[in-house]
Design an enzyme around this catalytic site. Sequence first.
Site, PDB file in Angstrom:
ATOM      1  CG  ASP A  26      92.227 146.016 -57.771  1.00 26.55           C
ATOM      2  OD1 ASP A  26      93.249 145.856 -57.102  1.00 26.55           O
ATOM      3  OD2 ASP A  26      92.222 146.259 -58.983  1.00 26.55           O
ATOM      4  CG  ASN A  81     108.807 144.216 -53.741  1.00 25.29           C
ATOM      5  OD1 ASN A  81     108.148 144.070 -52.715  1.00 25.29           O
ATOM      6  ND2 ASN A  81     109.029 143.228 -54.585  1.00 25.29           N
ATOM      7  CB  CYS A 130     117.618 141.639 -49.768  1.00 25.98           C
ATOM      8  SG  CYS A 130     117.215 141.657 -51.522  1.00 25.98           S
ATOM      9  CB  CYS A 186     107.186 147.560 -64.709  1.00 24.90           C
ATOM     10  SG  CYS A 186     108.845 147.415 -64.016  1.00 24.90           S
ATOM     11  CB  CYS A 242     111.914 139.582 -55.196  1.00 27.10           C
ATOM     12  SG  CYS A 242     111.632 139.146 -53.477  1.00 27.10           S
TER      13      CYS A 242
HETATM   14  S1  SF4 Z   1     113.735 140.452 -50.500  1.00 26.71           S
HETATM   15 FE1  SF4 Z   1     112.620 141.121 -52.333  1.00 26.71          FE
HETATM   16  S2  SF4 Z   1     111.311 142.797 -51.623  1.00 26.71           S
HETATM   17 FE2  SF4 Z   1     112.858 142.447 -50.060  1.00 26.71          FE
HETATM   18  S3  SF4 Z   1     114.493 143.898 -50.566  1.00 26.71           S
HETATM   19 FE3  SF4 Z   1     115.003 141.963 -51.549  1.00 26.71          FE
HETATM   20  S4  SF4 Z   1     114.165 142.168 -53.620  1.00 26.71           S
HETATM   21 FE4  SF4 Z   1     113.191 143.730 -52.361  1.00 26.71          FE
HETATM   22  S1  SF4 Z   2     109.054 150.895 -62.085  1.00 24.66           S
HETATM   23 FE1  SF4 Z   2     109.035 148.664 -62.090  1.00 24.66          FE
HETATM   24  S2  SF4 Z   2     110.711 148.143 -60.702  1.00 24.66           S
HETATM   25 FE2  SF4 Z   2     110.154 150.273 -60.270  1.00 24.66          FE
HETATM   26  S3  SF4 Z   2     108.646 150.188 -58.643  1.00 24.66           S
HETATM   27 FE3  SF4 Z   2     107.520 150.239 -60.563  1.00 24.66          FE
HETATM   28  S4  SF4 Z   2     107.135 148.070 -60.999  1.00 24.66           S
HETATM   29 FE4  SF4 Z   2     108.800 148.136 -59.504  1.00 24.66          FE
END
Ligand code: SF4
Ligand code: SF4
Length: 363
Positions: A139, A160, A196, A249, A256
């Site tokens: 961390d 993400n 995606c 979350c 994904c």
């Molecule tokens: S492959 Fe996973 S991280 Fe990449 S855009 Fe799709 S859901 Fe998002």
């Molecule tokens: S709110 Fe949830 S879905 Fe949105 S970025 Fe944060 S962890 Fe990911």
Amino acid sequence: MMQTTTTREEQIKAYAKELGFDLVGIAEAIPSIFQQQYRDWLEKGYAGQMEYLARNLERRLNPQELLPNARSLIVVAMNYYADTEEGPGTPPVRPNHAIFARYARGDDYHDVITKRLYQLLEYIKKRIDPNAAGRVYVDAGPLLEREVAQRAGLGWFGKNTMLINSRRGSYFFLGALVTDLDLEPDRPAQGHCGRCKRCIEACPTGALIAPYQLDARRCISYLTIELKEAIPVELRPALSANGNRIFGCDICQEVCPFNQKFSVPTTEPAFQPREITRNSRLVNLLQLSEPEFREKFRKSPVKRAKRRGLLRNVATALAYSDDPEAEAALQNAAEHDPDPLVREHAAWALDTLRKRKTTSSSP
Ligand code: SF4
Ligand code: SF4
């Protein structure tokens, strides 16, 4: 007869696997190549109240600051995916129950990973070089660990912002041992999301403001764990947008395809879900006393939110509950909870719940 020799790198990796790490790789101990992006992200305020991310920045971004003569980083990853009643990639569909982020369902990973990385250092001193020095990074900051993990071949950055391993997904804790040993680095991981954008579309608060860019101030993880004050009113409904996300979350990981296809439950005993994180009705959580909170979440990452943070989140989620006991539980908390933050959120939730009931019962 052909002789096979085991390199130091192979020995280290084999022992790291014995210690329970799922992935291990080696990177050069060089300063972060994303220093400017990281500073820009902080300057834009996207880190919200996480001021600690701006502290000791040099140390966070340059392994040499942590260990003089640092040469290599041994980077490890540990799977924390916990398959409870839900299947891979799907959230539990249990109305009126709490959802804790998967990483927080068992014991605190800091303790588990730090201890094992020091065991790895002991092994290196005993079997490879008695003079080896090392320091542990767990961390160190969201970017640094993912960056070194990418350079060590463990995975690549998804839209993400998580580190994704093409054959294992992204439910991993990361850590690194900084050492002055000169080790052969692995090849950086290659991979990409292609077209995606499921995570961006699924995020209930729009916290993924663009591919690879997170405004933590809108993220439910930040709002339910790091934020120490009131949750902004306009973001409160999002906690119940997809189950009751009352601590962290996982939505952008659940959708994904790499997780849906490749996540397998962890076998690590420390990360197995506790009863309270797996099976808790919101109304029961709202009644936790301080001693009960301390007992139930001993050695758990949930301690970070403290009782006041967790119950603030639970009260918020109850605004959208159809549990027949929600109204009474909220009324009790709004009037009698010892913490003003919890009382305020309970009063807001009670008001919201009553308005919803009135609207739904009007002709
Ligand atoms: S492959 Fe996973 S991280 Fe990449 S855009 Fe799709 S859901 Fe998002
Ligand atoms: S709110 Fe949830 S879905 Fe949105 S970025 Fe944060 S962890 Fe990911």
